[in-house]
Design a protein around this motif. Structure first.
Motif, PDB file in Angstrom:
ATOM      1  N   ALA A  91       0.825  -1.200   0.000  1.00 49.28           N
ATOM      2  CA  ALA A  91       0.000   0.000   0.000  1.00 49.28           C
ATOM      3  C   ALA A  91       0.867   1.261   0.000  1.00 49.28           C
ATOM      4  O   ALA A  91       1.939   1.282   0.610  1.00 49.28           O
ATOM      5  CB  ALA A  91      -0.914   0.011   1.214  1.00 49.28           C
TER       6      ALA A  91
ATOM      7  N   ASN B  22      -0.031   4.022   1.328  1.00 51.05           N
ATOM      8  CA  ASN B  22      -0.455   4.832   2.478  1.00 51.05           C
ATOM      9  C   ASN B  22      -0.663   3.845   3.625  1.00 51.05           C
ATOM     10  O   ASN B  22      -1.309   2.807   3.453  1.00 51.05           O
ATOM     11  CB  ASN B  22      -1.770   5.548   2.125  1.00 51.05           C
ATOM     12  CG  ASN B  22      -2.276   6.461   3.230  1.00 51.05           C
ATOM     13  OD1 ASN B  22      -2.219   6.132   4.419  1.00 51.05           O
ATOM     14  ND2 ASN B  22      -2.790   7.607   2.843  1.00 51.05           N
ATOM     15  N   ALA B  23      -0.123   4.166   4.792  1.00 53.45           N
ATOM     16  CA  ALA B  23      -0.168   3.221   5.911  1.00 53.45           C
ATOM     17  C   ALA B  23      -1.583   2.971   6.423  1.00 53.45           C
ATOM     18  O   ALA B  23      -1.817   2.025   7.178  1.00 53.45           O
ATOM     19  CB  ALA B  23       0.711   3.700   7.056  1.00 53.45           C
ATOM     20  N   LEU B  24      -2.523   3.822   5.989  1.00 57.90           N
ATOM     21  CA  LEU B  24      -3.919   3.584   6.381  1.00 57.90           C
ATOM     22  C   LEU B  24      -4.579   2.507   5.527  1.00 57.90           C
ATOM     23  O   LEU B  24      -5.705   2.105   5.800  1.00 57.90           O
ATOM     24  CB  LEU B  24      -4.719   4.882   6.284  1.00 57.90           C
ATOM     25  CG  LEU B  24      -4.452   5.877   7.413  1.00 57.90           C
ATOM     26  CD1 LEU B  24      -5.008   7.252   7.063  1.00 57.90           C
ATOM     27  CD2 LEU B  24      -5.092   5.388   8.712  1.00 57.90           C
ATOM     28  N   TYR B  25      -3.890   2.094   4.458  1.00 58.81           N
ATOM     29  CA  TYR B  25      -4.441   1.056   3.580  1.00 58.81           C
ATOM     30  C   TYR B  25      -3.678  -0.240   3.823  1.00 58.81           C
ATOM     31  O   TYR B  25      -2.481  -0.203   4.109  1.00 58.81           O
ATOM     32  CB  TYR B  25      -4.296   1.445   2.110  1.00 58.81           C
ATOM     33  CG  TYR B  25      -4.766   2.834   1.764  1.00 58.81           C
ATOM     34  CD1 TYR B  25      -5.774   3.476   2.477  1.00 58.81           C
ATOM     35  CD2 TYR B  25      -4.192   3.516   0.710  1.00 58.81           C
ATOM     36  CE1 TYR B  25      -6.192   4.752   2.141  1.00 58.81           C
ATOM     37  CE2 TYR B  25      -4.603   4.790   0.364  1.00 58.81           C
ATOM     38  CZ  TYR B  25      -5.607   5.416   1.082  1.00 58.81           C
ATOM     39  OH  TYR B  25      -6.006   6.682   0.746  1.00 58.81           O
ATOM     40  N   PRO B  26      -4.321  -1.369   3.659  1.00 60.31           N
ATOM     41  CA  PRO B  26      -3.603  -2.629   3.902  1.00 60.31           C
ATOM     42  C   PRO B  26      -2.724  -3.059   2.733  1.00 60.31           C
ATOM     43  O   PRO B  26      -3.101  -2.917   1.563  1.00 60.31           O
ATOM     44  CB  PRO B  26      -4.738  -3.641   4.109  1.00 60.31           C
ATOM     45  CG  PRO B  26      -5.876  -3.080   3.334  1.00 60.31           C
ATOM     46  CD  PRO B  26      -5.758  -1.579   3.436  1.00 60.31           C
ATOM     47  N   ASN B  27      -1.562  -3.595   3.082  1.00 60.99           N
ATOM     48  CA  ASN B  27      -0.789  -4.361   2.114  1.00 60.99           C
ATOM     49  C   ASN B  27      -1.577  -5.611   1.759  1.00 60.99           C
ATOM     50  O   ASN B  27      -2.222  -6.193   2.629  1.00 60.99           O
ATOM     51  CB  ASN B  27       0.560  -4.769   2.716  1.00 60.99           C
ATOM     52  CG  ASN B  27       1.412  -3.582   3.107  1.00 60.99           C
ATOM     53  OD1 ASN B  27       1.451  -2.588   2.398  1.00 60.99           O
ATOM     54  ND2 ASN B  27       2.096  -3.684   4.240  1.00 60.99           N
TER      55      ASN B  27
ATOM     56  N   GLY C  82       0.742 -11.378  -0.694  1.00 62.94           N
ATOM     57  CA  GLY C  82       0.900 -12.580   0.098  1.00 62.94           C
ATOM     58  C   GLY C  82      -0.222 -12.837   1.085  1.00 62.94           C
ATOM     59  O   GLY C  82      -0.165 -13.805   1.850  1.00 62.94           O
ATOM     60  N   GLN C  83      -1.248 -11.986   1.042  1.00 60.83           N
ATOM     61  CA  GLN C  83      -2.390 -12.239   1.931  1.00 60.83           C
ATOM     62  C   GLN C  83      -3.114 -13.515   1.463  1.00 60.83           C
ATOM     63  O   GLN C  83      -3.054 -13.885   0.287  1.00 60.83           O
ATOM     64  CB  GLN C  83      -3.356 -11.043   1.910  1.00 60.83           C
ATOM     65  CG  GLN C  83      -4.479 -11.093   2.924  1.00 60.83           C
ATOM     66  CD  GLN C  83      -3.991 -11.310   4.345  1.00 60.83           C
ATOM     67  OE1 GLN C  83      -3.769 -12.454   4.751  1.00 60.83           O
ATOM     68  NE2 GLN C  83      -3.766 -10.221   5.079  1.00 60.83           N
TER      69      GLN C  83
ATOM     70  N   TYR D 130      -9.179 -15.216   2.404  1.00 65.48           N
ATOM     71  CA  TYR D 130      -9.546 -14.034   3.191  1.00 65.48           C
ATOM     72  C   TYR D 130      -9.804 -12.828   2.297  1.00 65.48           C
ATOM     73  O   TYR D 130     -10.756 -12.076   2.512  1.00 65.48           O
ATOM     74  CB  TYR D 130      -8.467 -13.692   4.230  1.00 65.48           C
ATOM     75  CG  TYR D 130      -8.797 -12.381   4.904  1.00 65.48           C
ATOM     76  CD1 TYR D 130      -9.839 -12.306   5.825  1.00 65.48           C
ATOM     77  CD2 TYR D 130      -8.150 -11.203   4.551  1.00 65.48           C
ATOM     78  CE1 TYR D 130     -10.203 -11.101   6.392  1.00 65.48           C
ATOM     79  CE2 TYR D 130      -8.514  -9.990   5.116  1.00 65.48           C
ATOM     80  CZ  TYR D 130      -9.544  -9.943   6.039  1.00 65.48           C
ATOM     81  OH  TYR D 130      -9.919  -8.752   6.590  1.00 65.48           O
TER      82      TYR D 130
ATOM     83  N   GLY E 187     -12.953   3.884   7.592  1.00 63.74           N
ATOM     84  CA  GLY E 187     -11.807   3.920   6.686  1.00 63.74           C
ATOM     85  C   GLY E 187     -12.248   4.200   5.258  1.00 63.74           C
ATOM     86  O   GLY E 187     -13.035   5.109   5.002  1.00 63.74           O
ATOM     87  N   GLN E 188     -11.767   3.388   4.338  1.00 63.02           N
ATOM     88  CA  GLN E 188     -12.080   3.569   2.920  1.00 63.02           C
ATOM     89  C   GLN E 188     -13.200   2.628   2.469  1.00 63.02           C
ATOM     90  O   GLN E 188     -13.298   2.291   1.276  1.00 63.02           O
ATOM     91  CB  GLN E 188     -10.828   3.306   2.076  1.00 63.02           C
ATOM     92  CG  GLN E 188      -9.660   4.192   2.446  1.00 63.02           C
ATOM     93  CD  GLN E 188      -9.982   5.669   2.309  1.00 63.02           C
ATOM     94  OE1 GLN E 188     -10.571   6.076   1.321  1.00 63.02           O
ATOM     95  NE2 GLN E 188      -9.612   6.466   3.299  1.00 63.02           N
TER      96      GLN E 188
ATOM     97  N   PRO F   4       5.205 -10.982  -0.172  1.00 62.04           N
ATOM     98  CA  PRO F   4       4.897  -9.953   0.828  1.00 62.04           C
ATOM     99  C   PRO F   4       6.131  -9.114   1.177  1.00 62.04           C
ATOM    100  O   PRO F   4       7.244  -9.502   0.897  1.00 62.04           O
ATOM    101  CB  PRO F   4       4.417 -10.748   2.034  1.00 62.04           C
ATOM    102  CG  PRO F   4       5.014 -12.086   1.881  1.00 62.04           C
ATOM    103  CD  PRO F   4       5.142 -12.341   0.402  1.00 62.04           C
TER     104      PRO F   4
END
Lengths: 84, 84
Positions: A24, A26-31, A34-35, A39, A55-56, A84
């Protein structure tokens, strides 16, 4: 069932915030890199159904509203395949 | 503001599903290792407020209901510090 190459082809809108490599911008968004694909698919379906707020979530609902089940599977496979 | 060591000390309940190293033990759950701390804090606050449904949101709301703002900051710092 998700196809990584198809997911990559569909990921342009995602990359604007989640990065071309799933990191991401922006740290407010998730990477996403590799998730777990299962999920990611669950989360995308939840956003599409309006099941998330904060959030978004509003932007995510708008983006996911255009996604088919196959699109969600492909995008999930693509991000899960990234390092990741 | 989050303290990694304090977060680790508070993470036992989290680890049951998200793994001691932040790698989920079920593909339906998200990996947390290396995730952005700001996003993790946002998500935990959203779960606590009941802003998410679907998946394990009910369980997450129950767990997060007991967390203070500092707990959330500490847990977020802890998982963000782990190697993805």
């Amino acid at each position: 069932e998700g196809n990584v190459a198809d997911g990559q082809a569909k990921s342009a809108s995602c990359a604007a915030c989640h990065g071309a490599t799933g990191k991401a911008n922006n740290a407010l968004y998730p990477n996403l890199a590799g998730q777990n694909a299962a999920y990611l698919a669950l989360a995308l379906h939840d956003y599409k159904k309006g099941g998330r707020s904060g959030g978004q979530a509003g932007i995510m609902q708008a983006f996911t509203s255009a996604l088919s089940d196959q699109d969600i599977s492909d995008l999930s496979a693509y991000y899960a395949s990234q390092k990741p």
